[in-house]
Each structure stands twice: as structure tokens, then as C-alpha cells.
Design an enzyme around this catalytic site. Structure first.
Site, short mmCIF file in Angstrom:
data_model
loop_
_atom_site.label_atom_id
_atom_site.label_comp_id
_atom_site.label_asym_id
_atom_site.label_seq_id
_atom_site.Cartn_x
_atom_site.Cartn_y
_atom_site.Cartn_z
CE1 TYR A 31 0.34 -17.07 -6.68
CE2 TYR A 31 0.24 -16.99 -9.08
CZ TYR A 31 0.00 -16.23 -7.75
OH TYR A 31 -0.35 -15.02 -7.93
CE LYS A 52 -1.18 -13.53 8.63
NZ LYS A 52 -1.50 -12.44 9.54
CG ASP A 61 -0.86 -8.72 8.91
OD1 ASP A 61 0.40 -9.21 9.22
OD2 ASP A 61 -1.75 -8.90 9.89
CG ASP A 86 -0.27 -11.95 -7.49
OD1 ASP A 86 0.35 -11.38 -8.26
OD2 ASP A 86 -1.19 -12.26 -7.19
CG ASP A 126 -0.67 -5.92 -8.39
OD1 ASP A 126 0.18 -6.49 -8.98
OD2 ASP A 126 -2.04 -6.04 -8.67
C1 IPM Z 1 1.40 -11.40 -11.65
C2 IPM Z 1 0.03 -11.82 -12.31
C3 IPM Z 1 -0.03 -13.46 -12.30
C4 IPM Z 1 0.16 -13.98 -11.02
C5 IPM Z 1 -1.12 -13.91 -12.96
C6 IPM Z 1 -1.43 -13.35 -14.20
C7 IPM Z 1 -1.22 -15.45 -13.06
O1 IPM Z 1 -0.87 -11.38 -11.35
O2 IPM Z 1 2.51 -11.90 -12.39
O3 IPM Z 1 1.54 -10.93 -10.63
O4 IPM Z 1 -0.75 -14.10 -10.10
O5 IPM Z 1 1.25 -14.47 -10.87
MG MG Z 2 0.02 -10.00 -9.93
#
Ligand code: IPM
Ligand code: MG
Length: 370
Positions: A143, A194, A227, A251, A255
Site C-alpha cells: 500500500y 506467502k 491462498d 484487505d 472481506d
Molecule cells: C478497506 C478498503 C480500503 C483498503 C480502500 C477503500 C482504500 O478496502 O479498508 O479494506 O484497501 O484498505
Molecule cells: Mg478492503
């Protein structure tokens, strides 16, 4: 009387303002009914800040964030700003907050509420009782690593570069948060990278192991490739207690873990820095869901992730675990009573609006507090 807590609210874009309006009801309720008092300030971040000031985070807003006891953020981004140059995108506002406040530890709990077992796309037995904590490193890795950029090559083609980079202290401080949390939970940490293809992964694995052996030998530690972790999260998520991983893998895995619980609309997060001499640590709280342009302005967004983020603030910034539990118990009771926003309803189920959910939470808090 303790001083009022300085709270900076940044609703942001998309559904951010809609869900934040409901969180304000909860903040106001605590301000009136419980011991804690807030001085609330509100400002712009993301696309709305670009529209107002030409930048996704004005310096004055950054200063306010640095001086706040805690920051609560809604969401940033949307199609309106998609074509802006990379450095001016709404997301850069959020990344600047994380970086400049040095919020290196991102806590993303994935808890499956009993009443929502049916909303998960996985079988009930796989997700019921699920309680995972993902600790995502938040200020390093790909990042922020340099060199980065897109360059034109002499032959007319282009080349894009990003750099994945980690140092020992960056790995240790993130892992330390994971080990400390594990001790208060199931006492298990799974470190994810990884190491089979990346040097940063090799370093990550070695350094987490070293820290473990030196200071956290009482915690059960395992290592997993990212993975495989993605696969294990859908195969048997309950094998995990605390997952510690880097910025990019965190990240993605968070999700994925969020969806196990039924909806991204349920997941809160806390981003924490180091404590200063007075014990105060910089902290930002935000729902894991994004700005959700597809449902913006319809009044259907789920405010619970943002409300639960406020609960995390009470717990981690203000040491008010009982007040945090009060919110969590009211969410549980609301779900148990069958109230659902669209994202957590099963087909055919009756749904309520964002505002109705906010009202329901305050009514439930009122009931539980008596
Ligand atoms: C998160 C989001 C952010 C990230 C974006 C909006 C920059 O996906 O907080 O998980 O990638 O960290
Ligand atoms: Mg995210």
C-alpha cells in the site's frame, strides 16, 4: 468529572452519511444517558472533501484527527471520482489518515450472530458461533512501498510498479497486537503470508516466530500461506482464533471473513496506533463496508457495522467494555427479534430502513439500560 472525549466524525461518501446519521443517535444516547461525554466535531473526507476543497483530506481535517481522542469514519469513494488521477482519489484521504496517525494495527472481528446464521452463504454448521479476529498490518506493505508508479517505456508500452516491503519492527508491532489479543480470547494465532514466493513473506514468518518464542510462547502459533487461508476460511473458518497478516492479504481476507457472517454490513473495525505517554492511543474506527454507490440515497443501508465500530471505540479507546457490550447486546436482541435491513434478510423476509434500524437500536439500548 473526566474531560469530555473529543470525537471527530467523518461520514465521507456514499452510504457513509446515511449510516453515520444513525450512529449519531447512538452517540447522543450515550452522551445523555451514560457516564461518558463527547465533544463531537464533523468534517469531510474522500470525494466530498475533493468537491469542497480539491483534496480528499484537507490539512485542517488532518490536524483535527491528530488531536481527537478518536475518529469515526463512514466510507469513502464513488463513481463520480473514479477517473481522478491516483494521488487525488477519495481513497487517498483514508490512506493518509492511517499513515499520518500511524495506525498500524487494524482489528477486524468477524462474528456470526446466531440470528444471522441463515444469511451466510455457507452452511449453518460451518458458521454458527464463528468468532475470528483478523489483525491486518495497516501502514506498510504494498500500500505504501516505493518505488511505485506507472511509466511510459521507449517502445510505447507502459510499466506499472508497486513495492511490497516490510521491516522487522513493522512485523513485530503488528504481531504483538495479535498475540496480546489472542491471550484474551482463544490463545491461538495464525500468521498468514506467502513465504513460498515472497521474501517479505519469509521475513514475516521468521520474525513472527521469533517474537513468539521470545515473548509469547504460551500462545499457540501456526503459519499459513495466504491462498490456503482464503480456502480454509470457507472450508472450516472456526479453526481460526486470531489471524495476523499484512496489509494487502488482510484487505482481502477480511472481506472474505466478513461475508461468512452474512453481510459486509455487519462488520466493524478499529485501527490503532501506539499509546503516548498519557496512555492515549490514536485510533480510527470504521465499518469494513465501503461507500456502496449502488444503494446510496435509498435509505436501505445497514448501519450496524458503523454502530458496532462505535462500540469498538468505547472498548479500545475509552476502556468502556460494559458500554460496548451494551451496544453489542442490543444489536443481538434486535436481530433476534427479526429486524433486518435488506442486506441481512433472506429472500421474502420483511425489511426495515436504515433509519428504522437506528431507532430500533436506541430503543433497545433504552430497554437494556433500565
Ligand atoms: C478497506 C478498503 C480500503 C483498503 C480502500 C477503500 C482504500 O478496502 O479498508 O479494506 O484497501 O484498505
Ligand atoms: Mg478492503
Amino acid at each position: 468529572m473526566p474531560a469530555n472525549k473529543k470525537l471527530l466524525i467523518l461520514p465521507g461518501d456514499g452510504i457513509g452519511p446515511e449510516v453515520m446519521a444513525e450512529v449519531r443517535r447512538v452517540v447522543d444516547w450515550f452522551d445523555k444517558r451514560q457516564a461518558i461525554r463527547f465533544d463531537v466535531d464533523e468534517d469531510l473526507v474522500g470525494g466530498c472533501a475533493i468537491d469542497a476543497h480539491g483534496v480528499p483530506l484537507a490539512d485542517a481535517t488532518m490536524d483535527k484527527a491528530m488531536n481527537a481522542d478518536a475518529v469515526l469514519l463512514g466510507a469513502v469513494g464513488g463513481p463520480k471520482w473514479d477517473d481522478l488521477p491516483f494521488e487525488n482519489k477519495p481513497e487517498r484521504g483514508l490512506l493518509r489518515l492511517r499513515k499520518d496517525m500511524a495506525l498500524y494495527a487494524n482489528l477486524r472481528p468477524a462474528i456470526c450472530f446466531d440470528a444471522l446464521v441463515g444469511a451466510s452463504s455457507l452452511k449453518p454448521e460451518v458458521v454458527s458461533g464463528l468468532d475470528i479476529m483478523i489483525v491486518r498490518e495497516l501502514t506498510g506493505g504494498v500500500y505504501f512501498g516505493t518505488p511505485r508508479g506507472i511509466e511510459d517505456l521507449p517502445n510505447g508500452t507502459r510499466r506499472g510498479v508497486n513495492t511490497q516491503v516490510y521491516t522487522t519492527p513493522e512485523i513485530h508491532r503488528a504481531a504483538r497486537v495479535g498475540f496480546e489479543l489472542a491471550r484474551k480470547r482463544g490463545n491461538k494465532v495464525c500468521s498468514v503470508e506467502k513465504a513460498n514466493v515472497m521474501e517479505t513473506g519469509v521475513l514475516w514468518r521468521q520474525e513472527v516466530q521469533k517474537l513468539h518464542d521470545a515473548e509469547y510462547a504460551d500462545v499457540e502459533l501456526s503459519h499459513m500461506y495466504a491462498d490456503n487461508c482464503a480456502m480454509q476460511l470457507v472450508r472450516n473458518p472456526k479453526q481460526f482464533d486470531v489471524i495476523v497478516t499484512d496489509n494487502l492479504f488482510g484487505d482481502m481476507l477480511s472481506d472474505e471473513a466478513a461475508m461468512l457472517t452474512g453481510s459486509l454490513g455487519m462488520l466493524p473495525s478499529a485501527s490503532l496506533g501506539d499509546a503516548d505517554a498519557t496512555g492515549r492511543r490514536k485510533a480510527l474506527y470504521e465499518p469494513v463496508h465501503g461507500s456502496a454507490p449502488d444503494i446510496t440515497g435509498k435509505g436501505v443501508a445497514n448501519p450496524l457495522a458503523c454502530v458496532l465500530s462505535f462500540a469498538m471505540m468505547l472498548r479500545y479507546s475509552f476502556d468502556l467494555g460494559d458500554d460496548a457490550s451494551l451496544i453489542e447486546r442490543s444489536v443481538e436482541a434486535i436481530l433476534a427479534s427479526g429486524k433486518r435491513t435488506a442486506d441481512i434478510a433472506v429472500p421474502g423476509e420483511k425489511t426495515i430502513s436504515t433509519a428504522e434500524m437506528g431507532q430500533a437500536i436506541v430503543a433497545e439500548l433504552e430497554k437494556l439500560a433500565d
